[in-house]
Scaffold this motif. Structure first.
Motif, PDB file in Angstrom:
ATOM      1  N   VAL A  72       0.837  -1.206   0.000  1.00  0.00           N
ATOM      2  CA  VAL A  72       0.000   0.000   0.000  1.00  0.00           C
ATOM      3  C   VAL A  72       0.874   1.259   0.000  1.00  0.00           C
ATOM      4  CG1 VAL A  72      -1.678   1.339   1.342  1.00  0.00           C
ATOM      5  CG2 VAL A  72      -2.017  -1.118   1.019  1.00  0.00           C
ATOM      6  N   GLU A  73       1.910   1.254   0.811  1.00  0.00           N
ATOM      7  CA  GLU A  73       2.797   2.415   0.900  1.00  0.00           C
ATOM      8  C   GLU A  73       3.604   2.644  -0.371  1.00  0.00           C
ATOM      9  OE1 GLU A  73       5.185   1.471   4.319  1.00  0.00           O
ATOM     10  OE2 GLU A  73       3.457   1.610   5.674  1.00  0.00           O
ATOM     11  N   GLU A  74       4.122   1.582  -0.948  1.00  0.00           N
ATOM     12  CA  GLU A  74       5.076   1.706  -2.055  1.00  0.00           C
ATOM     13  C   GLU A  74       4.452   1.684  -3.445  1.00  0.00           C
ATOM     14  OE1 GLU A  74       8.180   2.464  -1.476  1.00  0.00           O
ATOM     15  OE2 GLU A  74       8.040   2.212   0.699  1.00  0.00           O
ATOM     16  N   PHE A  75       3.250   1.128  -3.579  1.00  0.00           N
ATOM     17  CA  PHE A  75       2.647   0.985  -4.902  1.00  0.00           C
ATOM     18  C   PHE A  75       1.432   1.889  -5.096  1.00  0.00           C
ATOM     19  CE2 PHE A  75       5.327  -2.643  -4.487  1.00  0.00           C
ATOM     20  CZ  PHE A  75       5.813  -2.867  -5.761  1.00  0.00           C
ATOM     21  N   ASP A  76       1.203   2.794  -4.147  1.00  0.00           N
ATOM     22  CA  ASP A  76       0.145   3.791  -4.273  1.00  0.00           C
ATOM     23  C   ASP A  76      -1.186   3.168  -4.710  1.00  0.00           C
ATOM     24  OD1 ASP A  76      -0.883   6.391  -4.088  1.00  0.00           O
ATOM     25  OD2 ASP A  76      -0.606   6.710  -6.237  1.00  0.00           O
ATOM     26  N   CYS A  77      -1.594   2.139  -3.989  1.00  0.00           N
ATOM     27  CA  CYS A  77      -2.854   1.468  -4.294  1.00  0.00           C
ATOM     28  C   CYS A  77      -3.823   1.657  -3.132  1.00  0.00           C
ATOM     29  CB  CYS A  77      -2.624  -0.015  -4.594  1.00  0.00           C
ATOM     30  SG  CYS A  77      -1.731  -0.902  -3.310  1.00  0.00           S
ATOM     31  N   GLU A  78      -5.085   1.453  -3.416  1.00  0.00           N
ATOM     32  CA  GLU A  78      -6.137   1.615  -2.411  1.00  0.00           C
ATOM     33  C   GLU A  78      -5.993   0.629  -1.254  1.00  0.00           C
ATOM     34  OE1 GLU A  78      -9.569   3.240  -0.718  1.00  0.00           O
ATOM     35  OE2 GLU A  78      -8.500   3.968  -2.492  1.00  0.00           O
ATOM     36  N   ARG A  79      -5.706  -0.628  -1.591  1.00  0.00           N
ATOM     37  CA  ARG A  79      -5.604  -1.697  -0.602  1.00  0.00           C
ATOM     38  C   ARG A  79      -4.578  -2.725  -1.038  1.00  0.00           C
ATOM     39  NH1 ARG A  79     -10.340  -1.991   2.713  1.00  0.00           N
ATOM     40  NH2 ARG A  79     -11.921  -0.546   1.975  1.00  0.00           N
ATOM     41  N   ALA A  80      -4.255  -3.593  -0.100  1.00  0.00           N
ATOM     42  CA  ALA A  80      -3.486  -4.789  -0.432  1.00  0.00           C
ATOM     43  C   ALA A  80      -4.485  -5.940  -0.465  1.00  0.00           C
ATOM     44  CB  ALA A  80      -2.407  -5.051   0.606  1.00  0.00           C
ATOM     45  N   GLY A  81      -4.575  -6.594  -1.599  1.00  0.00           N
ATOM     46  CA  GLY A  81      -5.436  -7.766  -1.704  1.00  0.00           C
ATOM     47  C   GLY A  81      -4.798  -8.950  -1.000  1.00  0.00           C
ATOM     48  N   TYR A  82      -5.639  -9.851  -0.500  1.00  0.00           N
ATOM     49  CA  TYR A  82      -5.195 -11.040   0.231  1.00  0.00           C
ATOM     50  C   TYR A  82      -6.062 -12.185  -0.263  1.00  0.00           C
ATOM     51  CZ  TYR A  82      -4.548 -13.982   4.470  1.00  0.00           C
ATOM     52  OH  TYR A  82      -4.276 -14.993   5.367  1.00  0.00           O
ATOM     53  N   LEU A  83      -5.424 -13.249  -0.697  1.00  0.00           N
ATOM     54  CA  LEU A  83      -6.173 -14.358  -1.283  1.00  0.00           C
ATOM     55  C   LEU A  83      -5.478 -15.677  -0.988  1.00  0.00           C
ATOM     56  CD1 LEU A  83      -8.473 -15.200  -3.322  1.00  0.00           C
ATOM     57  CD2 LEU A  83      -6.788 -14.854  -5.121  1.00  0.00           C
ATOM     58  N   ILE A  84      -6.274 -16.660  -0.637  1.00  0.00           N
ATOM     59  CA  ILE A  84      -5.793 -18.033  -0.519  1.00  0.00           C
ATOM     60  C   ILE A  84      -6.512 -18.819  -1.606  1.00  0.00           C
ATOM     61  CG2 ILE A  84      -5.642 -20.091   0.913  1.00  0.00           C
ATOM     62  CD1 ILE A  84      -6.027 -18.198   3.338  1.00  0.00           C
ATOM     63  N   ALA A  85      -5.753 -19.369  -2.529  1.00  0.00           N
ATOM     64  CA  ALA A  85      -6.357 -20.178  -3.588  1.00  0.00           C
ATOM     65  C   ALA A  85      -5.854 -21.610  -3.431  1.00  0.00           C
ATOM     66  CB  ALA A  85      -6.034 -19.610  -4.961  1.00  0.00           C
ATOM     67  N   GLY A  86      -4.584 -21.815  -3.723  1.00  0.00           N
ATOM     68  CA  GLY A  86      -3.946 -23.072  -3.398  1.00  0.00           C
ATOM     69  C   GLY A  86      -4.150 -24.240  -4.329  1.00  0.00           C
ATOM     70  N   PHE A  87      -4.736 -24.020  -5.486  1.00  0.00           N
ATOM     71  CA  PHE A  87      -4.926 -25.141  -6.404  1.00  0.00           C
ATOM     72  C   PHE A  87      -3.765 -25.291  -7.383  1.00  0.00           C
ATOM     73  CE2 PHE A  87      -9.266 -24.407  -5.006  1.00  0.00           C
ATOM     74  CZ  PHE A  87      -9.661 -25.702  -4.705  1.00  0.00           C
ATOM     75  N   GLU A  88      -3.053 -24.210  -7.651  1.00  0.00           N
ATOM     76  CA  GLU A  88      -2.021 -24.252  -8.676  1.00  0.00           C
ATOM     77  C   GLU A  88      -0.719 -24.905  -8.218  1.00  0.00           C
ATOM     78  OE1 GLU A  88      -2.072 -20.587  -6.401  1.00  0.00           O
ATOM     79  OE2 GLU A  88      -3.635 -21.295  -7.729  1.00  0.00           O
ATOM     80  N   VAL A  89      -0.389 -24.831  -6.930  1.00  0.00           N
ATOM     81  CA  VAL A  89       0.808 -25.466  -6.370  1.00  0.00           C
ATOM     82  C   VAL A  89       0.408 -26.102  -5.045  1.00  0.00           C
ATOM     83  CG1 VAL A  89       3.156 -25.092  -5.493  1.00  0.00           C
ATOM     84  CG2 VAL A  89       2.341 -23.751  -7.444  1.00  0.00           C
ATOM     85  N   PRO A  90       0.723 -27.389  -4.839  1.00  0.00           N
ATOM     86  CA  PRO A  90       0.333 -28.061  -3.601  1.00  0.00           C
ATOM     87  C   PRO A  90       1.248 -27.720  -2.426  1.00  0.00           C
ATOM     88  CG  PRO A  90       1.494 -29.602  -5.000  1.00  0.00           C
ATOM     89  CD  PRO A  90       1.371 -28.316  -5.778  1.00  0.00           C
ATOM     90  N   HIS A  91       1.329 -26.438  -2.135  1.00  0.00           N
ATOM     91  CA  HIS A  91       2.164 -25.919  -1.045  1.00  0.00           C
ATOM     92  C   HIS A  91       1.422 -24.683  -0.547  1.00  0.00           C
ATOM     93  CE1 HIS A  91       6.628 -25.345   0.275  1.00  0.00           C
ATOM     94  NE2 HIS A  91       5.857 -24.648   1.099  1.00  0.00           N
ATOM     95  N   ALA A  92       1.002 -24.686   0.705  1.00  0.00           N
ATOM     96  CA  ALA A  92       0.202 -23.588   1.251  1.00  0.00           C
ATOM     97  C   ALA A  92       0.847 -22.242   0.918  1.00  0.00           C
ATOM     98  CB  ALA A  92       0.074 -23.740   2.767  1.00  0.00           C
ATOM     99  N   HIS A  93       0.017 -21.272   0.530  1.00  0.00           N
ATOM    100  CA  HIS A  93       0.542 -19.941   0.241  1.00  0.00           C
ATOM    101  C   HIS A  93      -0.569 -18.902   0.263  1.00  0.00           C
ATOM    102  CE1 HIS A  93      -0.498 -21.726  -3.668  1.00  0.00           C
ATOM    103  NE2 HIS A  93      -0.636 -20.503  -4.156  1.00  0.00           N
ATOM    104  N   ILE A  94      -0.154 -17.689   0.590  1.00  0.00           N
ATOM    105  CA  ILE A  94      -1.043 -16.536   0.612  1.00  0.00           C
ATOM    106  C   ILE A  94      -0.602 -15.597  -0.501  1.00  0.00           C
ATOM    107  CG2 ILE A  94      -1.838 -14.538   1.946  1.00  0.00           C
ATOM    108  CD1 ILE A  94      -0.961 -16.131   4.505  1.00  0.00           C
ATOM    109  N   HIS A  95      -1.554 -15.138  -1.308  1.00  0.00           N
ATOM    110  CA  HIS A  95      -1.280 -14.116  -2.323  1.00  0.00           C
ATOM    111  C   HIS A  95      -1.550 -12.752  -1.693  1.00  0.00           C
ATOM    112  CE1 HIS A  95      -1.483 -16.751  -6.013  1.00  0.00           C
ATOM    113  NE2 HIS A  95      -2.147 -17.522  -5.156  1.00  0.00           N
ATOM    114  N   VAL A  96      -0.609 -11.816  -1.806  1.00  0.00           N
ATOM    115  CA  VAL A  96      -0.806 -10.432  -1.377  1.00  0.00           C
ATOM    116  C   VAL A  96      -0.399  -9.558  -2.559  1.00  0.00           C
ATOM    117  CG1 VAL A  96      -0.196  -8.649   0.305  1.00  0.00           C
ATOM    118  CG2 VAL A  96      -0.328 -11.042   1.025  1.00  0.00           C
ATOM    119  N   PHE A  97      -1.275  -8.624  -2.939  1.00  0.00           N
ATOM    120  CA  PHE A  97      -1.049  -7.881  -4.190  1.00  0.00           C
ATOM    121  C   PHE A  97      -1.655  -6.484  -4.114  1.00  0.00           C
ATOM    122  CE2 PHE A  97      -4.700 -10.658  -4.319  1.00  0.00           C
ATOM    123  CZ  PHE A  97      -5.739  -9.819  -4.692  1.00  0.00           C
ATOM    124  N   PRO A  98      -1.130  -5.551  -4.926  1.00  0.00           N
ATOM    125  CA  PRO A  98      -1.741  -4.221  -5.000  1.00  0.00           C
ATOM    126  C   PRO A  98      -3.155  -4.333  -5.566  1.00  0.00           C
ATOM    127  CG  PRO A  98       0.451  -4.223  -5.993  1.00  0.00           C
ATOM    128  CD  PRO A  98       0.076  -5.650  -5.758  1.00  0.00           C
TER     129      PRO A  98
END
Length: 136
Positions: A72-98
């Motif tokens: 949010v601070e560095e990419f001048d975006c409204e929010r940081a998105g947060y998503l758990i999908a987990g189907f593409e790689v069988p290793h737990a992970h959190i997506h965080v994105f502008p």
């Protein structure tokens, strides 16, 4: 069998790291919805986030929050998105994105790896690495 994330963590294949400690790693995805799209993963290979030890899940979220604040601070975006999908790689992970709207939550709209600008990816990683280091 090792996942692609385990191979990135082990240095067997390249990755643009934003953060790493003994239990959690954060690196840019090669197919981002926006520059700065970061994956937060446990070093330990665990397929589903629901199978993670509570302490490890808490640490992943602590790192995800720091990455989100930096985004949010560095990419001048409204929010940081947060998503758990987990189907593409069988290793737990959190997506965080502008995120400025809901479009980033559609991972099918992500840039292909060969369509990203390597210089922009490197800059995003360097920017986030410095900003996250100041938070953790």
């Amino acid at each position: 069998m090792s996942t692609v994330f385990s191979k990135i963590i082990a240095g067997e294949i390249p990755g643009r790291f934003v953060y790493r400690d003994e239990t959690v790693a954060a690196f840019l995805t090669i197919e981002p919805v926006a520059y700065g799209h970061t994956l937060i993963v446990p070093v330990e290979e665990v397929d589903k986030w629901t199978d993670l030890a509570p302490e490890l899940w808490a640490r992943m979220n602590e790192v995800a929050q720091a990455v989100g604040q930096a985004i949010v601070e560095e990419f001048d975006c409204e929010r940081a998105g947060y998503l758990i999908a987990g189907f593409e790689v069988p290793h737990a992970h959190i997506h965080v994105f502008p995120a400025d709207d809901m479009s980033g939550y559609d991972l099918s709209s992500a840039m292909r790896a060969d369509a990203t600008d390597p210089a922009k990816m490197d800059q995003a990683a360097a920017t986030l690495q410095a900003a996250v280091a100041a938070k953790l």
